[in-house]
Design an enzyme around this catalytic site. Structure first.
Site, PDB file in Angstrom:
ATOM      1  N   ASP A  54      -1.373  -6.779   7.969  1.00 38.05           N
ATOM      2  CA  ASP A  54      -2.814  -6.540   7.905  1.00 38.05           C
ATOM      3  C   ASP A  54      -3.434  -7.106   6.634  1.00 38.05           C
ATOM      4  OD1 ASP A  54      -1.575  -4.544   6.352  1.00 38.05           O
ATOM      5  OD2 ASP A  54      -3.136  -3.063   6.781  1.00 38.05           O
ATOM      6  N   GLY A  88      -0.176  -4.853   0.834  1.00 35.99           N
ATOM      7  CA  GLY A  88      -1.411  -4.603   0.093  1.00 35.99           C
ATOM      8  C   GLY A  88      -1.578  -5.482  -1.135  1.00 35.99           C
ATOM      9  N   GLY A 121       0.849  -1.188   0.000  1.00 30.11           N
ATOM     10  CA  GLY A 121       0.000   0.000   0.000  1.00 30.11           C
ATOM     11  C   GLY A 121       0.881   1.232   0.000  1.00 30.11           C
ATOM     12  N   GLU A 125       5.609  -6.030   7.535  1.00 29.42           N
ATOM     13  CA  GLU A 125       5.065  -4.867   8.259  1.00 29.42           C
ATOM     14  C   GLU A 125       5.680  -4.616   9.628  1.00 29.42           C
ATOM     15  OE1 GLU A 125       2.220  -5.860   5.102  1.00 29.42           O
ATOM     16  OE2 GLU A 125       3.287  -7.032   6.576  1.00 29.42           O
TER      17      GLU A 125
END
Length: 375
Positions: free
Chosen positions: A166, A135, A87, A158
């Site tokens: 996530d 992402g 992301g 992450e």
């Protein structure tokens, strides 16, 4: 006169189409044969997802899902280097620093998209050629089929930037065999090529150069069922001989991974690694020591809880965690150290696992009332 009018209509129609397939657009959404094709088109940014891409992809998936003439959805990236490297975290950090809504809207949009893929009624095929992280994992792993190639590089890194794995990581990671998912989520270990399929993340493995042919064959299928799509993917998979004989990269360490990463706390995992003392254990200890202690504790609990939750409940939990990270220190510091200044030496606060209290962790998991993620 009529001819001229017709010609004008054709030109207008063409212009309308080319707006969608404009090579400068960040995401291309095209209908080809019986397939809806999503092309992530930010090659310079390694096809990282931003909010405007998410806002275009989500409604298109919903439209294709209802369309009786669309039988499957394909997603791929351009540029040959990455499927999608994650992301757009830089934009999120900039927004988070000044309290801009983007730090809420981005995660809300992204997790809604992950859920749309996870619940999609049409077969969804992700061609994860090249770098697939964060992402990019979120827009592929929840679909029915994930095709890896020898160029695929998978990771959930992450914890190194003060975040947590996530995009539904709390759902798919604990469902991988043994404790592989816990290991990948906490250490950010990178899987390459066929290992992505052997770990259970990809469903198929095909040579990178065969992907255009595979895509053509998928598009040419006449009103295909999920079984027909699976048969086609299997036929390509069976013909691919790259690294066929190679053992899974983590095979020899699986016993250790399963025993060490089944511990109930991060402190215990660290203790077990120290006690083990093997070169493999020491390497993992080194990796873990670089990560945000807060992120490690959030991640371990996220994965343990996610193991028995639905994808929707996992995404709600992860949204709470995302907002806790936006209010904290480590995410901004991690992005600075890894992506902006690139000095790779983040100063985490708190600096040790012992200083991250259970009470603090509990607070990060608390419901957000009116601000909860709505799916």
């Amino acid at each position: 006169r009529l001819k001229a009018l017709n010609r004008l209509q054709v030109i207008l129609q063409h212009l309308k189409m080319s707006k969608q397939t404009d090579s400068t657009a960040e995401v291309l959404l095209e209908k080809k044969g019986g397939a809806g094709v999503i092309t992530l088109n930010r090659p310079k940014a390694l096809n990282a997802l931003n909010l405007s891409m998410i806002k275009q992809i989500y409604p298109q998936i919903k439209t294709w899902e209802k369309d009786p003439e669309t039988f499957l959805i394909i997603i791929k990236g351009t540029g040959g280097k990455a499927f999608c490297a994650g992301g757009d975290v830089r934009a999120i950090t900039e927004a988070g620093k000044v309290g801009d809504k983007l730090s809420q809207d981005f995660f809300k949009g992204e997790y809604n998209l992950n859920n749309a893929i996870g619940t999609c009624k049409k077969p969804y095929v992700a061609l994860i050629d090249g770098i697939t992280m964060g992402g990019g994992v979120g827009v592929s792993v929840h679909g029915h089929f994930r095709v890896a190639t020898e160029k695929t590089l998978f990771a959930m890194p992450e914890t190194a930037i003060g975040l947590f794995p996530d995009v539904g990581g709390g759902y798919f990671l604990p469902r991988l065999s043994g404790k592989i998912g816990f290991y990948l989520g906490l250490t950010g270990f990178r899987l390459k090529g066929r290992d992505v399929q052997k770990a259970g993340i990809a469903t198929h493995f095909v040579e990178s150069e065969k992907l255009p042919a595979l895509e053509k064959d998928l598009i040419a299928l006449k009103s295909p069922s999920k079984e027909k799509i699976a048969d086609l993917l299997n036929s390509y998979h069976m013909k691919c001989t790259i690294d066929q004989e190679k053992a899974f990269v983590l095979d020899e360490h699986m016993e250790k991974i399963n025993s060490i990463f089944s511990a109930n706390s991060m402190e215990e995992i660290v203790e077990k690694l120290k006690q083990d003392g093997s070169p493999f254990a020491m390497k993992q200890l080194e990796a873990i020591n670089k990560m945000s202690p807060t992120s490690l504790k959030l991640t371990l609990r996220q994965l343990r809880e996610g193991a028995s939750l639905s994808l929707q409940d996992v995404l709600r939990m992860e949204y709470r965690l995302s907002q806790a990270c936006m209010k904290g220190h480590d995410f901004y510091e991690g992005v600075r150290a890894v992506l902006i200044d690139k000095d790779q030496s983040p100063k985490w606060k708190p600096a040790s696992l012992e200083e991250v209290s259970d009470e603090f962790v509990d607070n990060c998991f608390k419901p957000l009332g009116n601000d909860e993620l709505k799916l």
